[in-house]
Scaffold this motif. Structure first.
Motif, mmCIF file in Angstrom:
data_model
loop_
_atom_site.group_PDB
_atom_site.id
_atom_site.type_symbol
_atom_site.label_atom_id
_atom_site.label_comp_id
_atom_site.label_asym_id
_atom_site.label_seq_id
_atom_site.Cartn_x
_atom_site.Cartn_y
_atom_site.Cartn_z
ATOM 1 N N ALA A 1 0.779 -1.132 -0.260
ATOM 2 C CA ALA A 1 -0.130 0.072 -0.026
ATOM 3 C C ALA A 1 0.797 1.318 0.119
ATOM 4 C CB ALA A 1 -1.029 -0.223 1.129
ATOM 5 N N GLU A 2 0.291 2.284 -0.841
ATOM 6 C CA GLU A 2 1.502 3.417 -0.678
ATOM 7 C C GLU A 2 0.550 4.731 -1.279
ATOM 8 O OE1 GLU A 2 4.268 2.690 -3.981
ATOM 9 O OE2 GLU A 2 2.762 1.406 -5.248
ATOM 10 N N VAL A 3 1.271 5.852 -0.926
ATOM 11 C CA VAL A 3 0.796 7.151 -1.295
ATOM 12 C C VAL A 3 2.029 7.900 -1.630
ATOM 13 C CG1 VAL A 3 -1.307 7.279 0.017
ATOM 14 C CG2 VAL A 3 0.939 7.825 1.155
ATOM 15 N N SER A 4 1.721 9.209 -2.304
ATOM 16 C CA SER A 4 2.780 9.836 -2.873
ATOM 17 C C SER A 4 1.984 11.115 -3.187
ATOM 18 C CB SER A 4 3.700 9.163 -3.918
ATOM 19 O OG SER A 4 2.948 9.041 -5.099
ATOM 20 N N CYS A 5 2.787 12.255 -3.427
ATOM 21 C CA CYS A 5 2.413 13.616 -3.783
ATOM 22 C C CYS A 5 3.765 14.627 -3.811
ATOM 23 C CB CYS A 5 1.252 14.139 -2.856
ATOM 24 S SG CYS A 5 1.628 14.778 -1.398
ATOM 25 N N PRO A 6 3.515 15.546 -4.706
ATOM 26 C CA PRO A 6 4.629 16.546 -4.493
ATOM 27 C C PRO A 6 4.538 17.166 -3.421
ATOM 28 C CG PRO A 6 3.021 16.607 -6.585
ATOM 29 C CD PRO A 6 2.594 15.805 -5.578
ATOM 30 N N LEU A 7 5.780 17.750 -2.992
ATOM 31 C CA LEU A 7 6.015 18.154 -1.615
ATOM 32 C C LEU A 7 5.087 19.555 -1.473
ATOM 33 C CD1 LEU A 7 10.018 18.088 -1.228
ATOM 34 C CD2 LEU A 7 8.059 16.880 -0.136
ATOM 35 N N GLU A 8 4.937 20.136 -2.653
ATOM 36 C CA GLU A 8 4.195 21.436 -2.598
ATOM 37 C C GLU A 8 2.700 21.124 -2.327
ATOM 38 O OE1 GLU A 8 4.993 20.901 -7.121
ATOM 39 O OE2 GLU A 8 6.063 20.802 -5.050
ATOM 40 N N ALA A 9 2.294 19.766 -2.494
ATOM 41 C CA ALA A 9 0.834 19.542 -2.280
ATOM 42 C C ALA A 9 0.725 19.279 -0.839
ATOM 43 C CB ALA A 9 0.427 18.406 -3.203
ATOM 44 N N LEU A 10 1.607 19.179 -0.010
ATOM 45 C CA LEU A 10 1.422 18.917 1.508
ATOM 46 C C LEU A 10 1.313 20.217 2.250
ATOM 47 C CD1 LEU A 10 4.524 16.499 2.134
ATOM 48 C CD2 LEU A 10 2.059 15.890 2.100
ATOM 49 N N PRO A 11 0.274 20.178 3.095
ATOM 50 C CA PRO A 11 -0.075 21.540 3.808
ATOM 51 C C PRO A 11 0.932 22.083 4.712
ATOM 52 C CG PRO A 11 -1.425 19.795 4.639
ATOM 53 C CD PRO A 11 -0.640 19.455 3.777
ATOM 54 N N ALA A 12 0.951 23.226 5.127
ATOM 55 C CA ALA A 12 1.900 23.700 6.192
ATOM 56 C C ALA A 12 1.239 22.973 7.388
ATOM 57 C CB ALA A 12 1.527 25.239 6.282
ATOM 58 N N GLU A 13 1.844 22.424 8.326
ATOM 59 C CA GLU A 13 1.617 21.954 9.524
ATOM 60 C C GLU A 13 2.137 22.701 10.626
ATOM 61 O OE1 GLU A 13 -0.906 19.317 9.928
ATOM 62 O OE2 GLU A 13 -0.828 18.489 8.054
ATOM 63 N N CYS A 14 1.273 23.334 11.831
ATOM 64 C CA CYS A 14 1.923 23.920 12.944
ATOM 65 C C CYS A 14 3.406 24.538 12.853
ATOM 66 C CB CYS A 14 2.140 22.420 14.020
ATOM 67 S SG CYS A 14 0.606 21.754 14.224
ATOM 68 N N GLY A 15 3.255 25.488 11.863
ATOM 69 C CA GLY A 15 4.457 26.282 11.447
ATOM 70 C C GLY A 15 5.318 25.587 10.648
ATOM 71 N N LEU A 16 5.132 24.487 10.305
ATOM 72 C CA LEU A 16 6.255 23.711 9.355
ATOM 73 C C LEU A 16 5.746 23.982 7.914
ATOM 74 C CD1 LEU A 16 6.363 20.276 11.291
ATOM 75 C CD2 LEU A 16 8.153 22.109 11.518
ATOM 76 N N THR A 17 6.575 23.944 6.914
ATOM 77 C CA THR A 17 6.331 24.027 5.566
ATOM 78 C C THR A 17 5.933 22.894 5.287
ATOM 79 O OG1 THR A 17 8.512 23.742 4.811
ATOM 80 C CG2 THR A 17 7.813 26.113 4.925
ATOM 81 N N GLY A 18 5.459 22.365 4.232
ATOM 82 C CA GLY A 18 5.129 21.102 3.794
ATOM 83 C C GLY A 18 6.263 20.287 3.506
ATOM 84 N N GLU A 19 7.442 20.896 3.077
ATOM 85 C CA GLU A 19 8.610 20.066 2.981
ATOM 86 C C GLU A 19 9.116 19.485 4.215
ATOM 87 O OE1 GLU A 19 13.019 20.430 0.792
ATOM 88 O OE2 GLU A 19 11.573 22.067 0.445
ATOM 89 N N GLU A 20 9.275 20.516 5.225
ATOM 90 C CA GLU A 20 9.669 20.394 6.562
ATOM 91 C C GLU A 20 8.908 19.198 7.340
ATOM 92 O OE1 GLU A 20 11.511 24.994 7.869
ATOM 93 O OE2 GLU A 20 9.141 24.191 8.090
#
Length: 441
Positions: free
Chosen positions: A237-256
């Motif tokens: 089972a797997e998931v993937s997405c571009p880093l820019e598609a990840l939301p900012a979380e608790c002051g972290l960027t999607g990449e962080e």
């Protein structure tokens, strides 16, 4: 001191309850009423449940919930989950919604091979034993033909019978290591029936084999049994997405956020103390669906944890990486499941759960179950590397605490509102509830 009882299994259910209540509980009459309270009012349905196991007293209920919005291989599922632990269904649902907006989950079956073994002793030359096994190979197949015929007509059956020399581990120890394809059946009874026939043939043919004359006995079968370690019955089972598609979380960027999650998985992969809890969270999702669909969660648990330790160290089941601007999160997990046989056609809620999933075959169910485990792990890691695990978990646990404290519906409403922005702990709930009750006096 109580004396042991003879013939307990022959007592009626009411007599069993009375005997247990009078000897082992402080309030026998209340115990009898409690156990009877959980009987199903439909006598036919209760009898069905009574006959699943021996010495039935009552029914032990688990909540059956559903986690919607799981997009798996471009198909939308609502996944049934039978579990008592707070926040599991909520976490799965949250992860499903997160990935629904990013292309959903992908899953594929990597293999469906199941294992069974005949364990036996032989104290002659290993080369002679191998020659004997090669010689009786057609007889082994012929003698199991009556058991395998129906399975073979559907495309399954015994795939291979191989001799394994285990004498380095134990003097005289050999195996017939057998691989099976059981299609949509869990296959335990089928595999064990085949193995017991193979063992009987092995003993019979060894006694008549010329090169073994004078050996008494030529082979000694110790046991014939399937294995719940099924590394060849594997699903990814797997998931993937571009880093820019990840939301900012608790002051972290999607990449962080992605980098912290990758590091959290790496910690679980190298630290067994963390890996056990990490994988337990995965099993929260897997077990809940396995139970809801009438499969053997104990067999699945044993096989999965053995797989996690196959390198010689207990490690994370999940993997994560960042590559070419993409976040990847995946898991390979062994799952020997069935959608026919066992209680799959007997238990009404199992039938409902399978219908809810679109009446899948075993390979499709393997994919759904693996995705549930991956989603659960993602949800846990997402919390751990951002707000921490307790905030969400204790919010879900709040109702359990309030029920333990005998809170009224009005008190529950007030405290749920109070803890929307405050940290939930048992002591904080007790203190707030007592204050609320004092104000009402």
């Amino acid at each position: 001191m109580d004396q042991p009882i003879e013939g307990f299994s022959r007592l009626s259910k009411e007599e069993k309850i009375q005997w247990i209540a009078q000897r082992y509980t402080r309030h026998p009459r209340q115990t009898e009423a409690l156990l009877q309270q959980y009987w199903n009012p439909d006598a036919h349905l209760q009898q069905l449940h009574d006959e699943f196991i021996e010495n039935t007293l009552s029914n032990f209920y688990l909540p059956l919930g559903v986690a919607p919005n799981f997009l798996i291989n471009d198909r939308l599922y609502a996944i049934p989950m039978a579990i008592e632990e707070s926040s599991v269904v909520a976490a799965a649902s949250k992860a499903a919604k997160f990935w629904l907006e990013r292309g959903g989950f992908r899953a594929r079956v990597l293999g469906t091979e199941k294992i069974g073994q005949v364990h036996f002793l032989f104290h002659g030359k290993a080369a002679d034993l191998q020659e004997f096994i090669d010689h009786i190979g057609p007889v082994l197949r012929k003698d199991t033909a009556g058991i395998t015929r129906n399975m073979e007509q559907r495309g399954g059956g015994i795939r291979d019978i191989a001799l394994r020399d285990k004498t380095e581990a134990m003097p005289g120890y050999f195996q017939l290591h057998c691989t099976f394809e059981t299609l949509d059946a869990m296959g335990a009874n089928f595999i064990n029936s085949c193995l017991e026939q193979l063992a009987a043939t092995l003993v019979r043919e060894a006694k008549a084999y010329p090169a073994f004359q004078g050996m008494e006995p030529p082979v000694e079968v110790l046991m014939s049994i399937l294995s719940n370690y099924v590394p060849g019955c594997l699903v990814r089972a797997e998931v993937s997405c571009p880093l820019e598609a990840l939301p900012a979380e608790c002051g972290l960027t999607g990449e962080e956020f992605a980098r912290r999650l990758v590091q959290a998985v790496a910690i679980a992969d190298c630290e067994p103390y963390r890996a056990v809890t990490h994988n337990k969270g995965i099993m929260n999702g897997i077990d809940a669906v396995v139970i809801a669909t009438g499969n053997d969660f104990r067999a699945v648990e044993a096989g999965v944890h053995a797989f996690a330790a196959r390198s010689g160290s207990y490690r994370s089941l999940t993997r994560a990486r960042i590559e070419d601007g993409q976040f990847h999160f995946w898991m390979d997990v062994p799952l020997a499941l069935g959608t026919v046989g066992g209680i799959t056609s007997l238990h009404p809620l199992v039938r409902f759960s399978l219908e809810l999933l679109g009446d899948p075959g075993a390979p499709e169910l393997m994919q759904v179950v693996a995705v549930a485990g991956l989603a659960q792990n993602f949800a846990a890691l997402r919390s751990l590397v951002t707000v921490g695990i307790q905030k969400g978990h204790m919010k879900m646990h709040l109702l359990n605490i309030l029920n333990q404290l005998g809170a009224t519906e009005a008190e529950k409403t007030a405290l749920i509102d109070h803890f929307k922005n405050d940290t939930v702990s048992h002591s904080a709930v007790v203190e707030t509830l007592n204050a609320l009750r004092s104000q009402a006096l």
